[in-house]
Motif scaffolding. Structure first.
Motif, PDB file in Angstrom:
ATOM      1  N   LEU A 143      -7.081   9.049   7.310  1.00  0.00           N
ATOM      2  CA  LEU A 143      -7.340  10.334   7.955  1.00  0.00           C
ATOM      3  C   LEU A 143      -7.661  11.421   6.941  1.00  0.00           C
ATOM      4  O   LEU A 143      -8.502  12.304   7.194  1.00  0.00           O
ATOM      5  N   ARG A 144      -6.996  11.393   5.782  1.00  0.00           N
ATOM      6  CA  ARG A 144      -7.263  12.407   4.759  1.00  0.00           C
ATOM      7  C   ARG A 144      -8.720  12.378   4.321  1.00  0.00           C
ATOM      8  O   ARG A 144      -9.293  13.412   3.980  1.00  0.00           O
ATOM      9  N   HIS A 145      -9.311  11.186   4.331  1.00  0.00           N
ATOM     10  CA  HIS A 145     -10.730  11.071   3.961  1.00  0.00           C
ATOM     11  C   HIS A 145     -11.637  11.673   5.023  1.00  0.00           C
ATOM     12  O   HIS A 145     -12.828  11.886   4.766  1.00  0.00           O
ATOM     13  N   VAL A 170       4.291   1.189   6.141  1.00  0.00           N
ATOM     14  CA  VAL A 170       3.013   0.876   5.514  1.00  0.00           C
ATOM     15  C   VAL A 170       1.849   1.291   6.396  1.00  0.00           C
ATOM     16  O   VAL A 170       0.909   1.958   5.933  1.00  0.00           O
ATOM     17  N   GLU A 171       1.874   0.914   7.661  1.00  0.00           N
ATOM     18  CA  GLU A 171       0.728   1.219   8.515  1.00  0.00           C
ATOM     19  C   GLU A 171       0.593   2.722   8.750  1.00  0.00           C
ATOM     20  O   GLU A 171      -0.529   3.238   8.862  1.00  0.00           O
ATOM     21  N   GLU A 172       1.698   3.441   8.788  1.00  0.00           N
ATOM     22  CA  GLU A 172       1.613   4.891   8.884  1.00  0.00           C
ATOM     23  C   GLU A 172       0.960   5.476   7.639  1.00  0.00           C
ATOM     24  O   GLU A 172       0.152   6.409   7.725  1.00  0.00           O
ATOM     25  N   ALA A 173       1.282   4.908   6.476  1.00  0.00           N
ATOM     26  CA  ALA A 173       0.673   5.367   5.231  1.00  0.00           C
ATOM     27  C   ALA A 173      -0.824   5.054   5.205  1.00  0.00           C
ATOM     28  O   ALA A 173      -1.631   5.862   4.721  1.00  0.00           O
ATOM     29  N   LEU A 174      -1.195   3.893   5.722  1.00  0.00           N
ATOM     30  CA  LEU A 174      -2.616   3.534   5.772  1.00  0.00           C
ATOM     31  C   LEU A 174      -3.382   4.510   6.650  1.00  0.00           C
ATOM     32  O   LEU A 174      -4.472   4.989   6.280  1.00  0.00           O
TER      33      LEU A 174
END
Length: 320
Positions: A152-154, A143-147
């Motif tokens: 970062l993509r933003h 989950v935290e990696e996905a967050l």
């Protein structure tokens, strides 16, 4: 000063005995055991307010609050039938159900996200783009990696632009020792306050500002076998009374809380208590269906769960 949550567990384990005034009653009460998500802290204020205000007594409940020896254990102990309820996080709920655990969200304690991605002022990081080439600490794989990836993509970056380091819940220590340049998993009502009190000028990024759907921070889980437990709606109704009493009498409740938990009578925990009003659910039984389906869809998109199950397989609203 101790800066990590884990260091408080041993002290907290002895802080939960009900005051004598509440332990004695002419009428027998029904025992209702709740495994906390972590050591006793101000996040649990509505539970204590329900005790102090007499709401649990009026409901005929003997509510026992149990801190875990490991923060990963509460949902699994609940799934094994070792308690009537357990505190956990909406962000973890989907993973637990995806693993086949017989759990449902039946209540909410904190209905605002508290999680942050935090750096220190001395790092020179002022915007997410500054994380390129830096190390980011985390505690919960998946989950935290996905967050982090979503945030970062933003900023036009990806996970390949940073180095992720599992710091095993030692978030503040890792940040202060320069082991990492930023961490995810700090709370805006706890660790970020610690850092500010230490004069370290935290630079705080809120996941919901960078593409991560908002979530309930702290939720109540029940075993599917206990959804019809008649004590559950009584507990939720009493918890609502506690939350409302807390909102009206925060200083009185703080004084009682610190009397029973003297190890928390410090500048940090008092500041945390005062930062939390507005984050507690005023109706713990209420289910924000759209929030839960939106986060489910986020988990599917990030490939954190395999199946997009219907809402009722994750969360239910108990009639109180």
């Amino acid at each position: 000063m101790k800066f990590d949550r884990r260091s408080f567990l041993a002290a907290a384990a002895t802080s939960l005995a009900a005051p004598a005034a509440f332990a004695q009653s002419a009428a027998p009460k029904e025992k209702f055991t709740v495994i906390l998500d972590w050591f006793v802290n101000p996040d649990h204020a509505p539970l204590f307010a329900a005790r102090y205000s007499g709401a649990f007594d009026r409901a005929g409940l003997d509510v026992v609050l149990v801190p875990p020896t490991d923060p990963d254990l509460p949902p699994r102990l609940l799934a094994a039938g070792k308690a009537d309820a357990a505190l956990s996080y909406q962000t973890q709920l989907y993973l637990l159900v995806d693993q086949g655990l017989p759990l449902r969200r039946t209540g909410t304690l904190i209905d605002k996200p508290l999680n942050t991605l935090t750096a220190l002022g001395r790092s020179g990081i002022t915007k997410l783009a500054d994380l390129k080439g830096r190390k980011i600490g985390y505690s919960v794989a998946g989950v935290e990696e996905a967050l982090i990836g979503t945030m970062l993509r933003h900023a036009g970056l990806g996970l390949s632009d940073v180095t992720l380091v599992n710091v095993n819940f030692e978030l503040v220590t890792a940040l202060m020792s320069n082991e990492v340049d930023a961490v995810i998993g700090t709370y805006r009502t706890y660790e970020d306050i610690q850092l500010a009190q230490a004069g370290l000028r935290p630079v705080i990024f809120l996941p919901e500002d960078y593409g991560v759907p908002p979530s309930d921070e702290l939720i109540l889980l029940s075993n599917t076998s206990g959804l019809a437990n008649p004590a559950l709606p009584k507990f939720l109704a009493a918890l609502k009374q506690g939350a409302n009493y807390l909102a009206q009498h925060p200083d009185e409740m703080l004084a009682r809380f610190l009397k029973d938990n003297p190890n928390l009578n410090d500048k940090l925990d008092i500041a945390s208590w005062k930062a939390l009003p507005g984050s507690f659910a005023q109706d713990p039984a209420h289910l924000d269906a759209a929030r839960y389906t939106t986060y489910r869809d986020f988990m599917v998109r990030e490939k954190l769960i395999k199946t997009s199950l219907p809402l009722e397989d994750y969360a239910v609203q108990i009639k109180v």
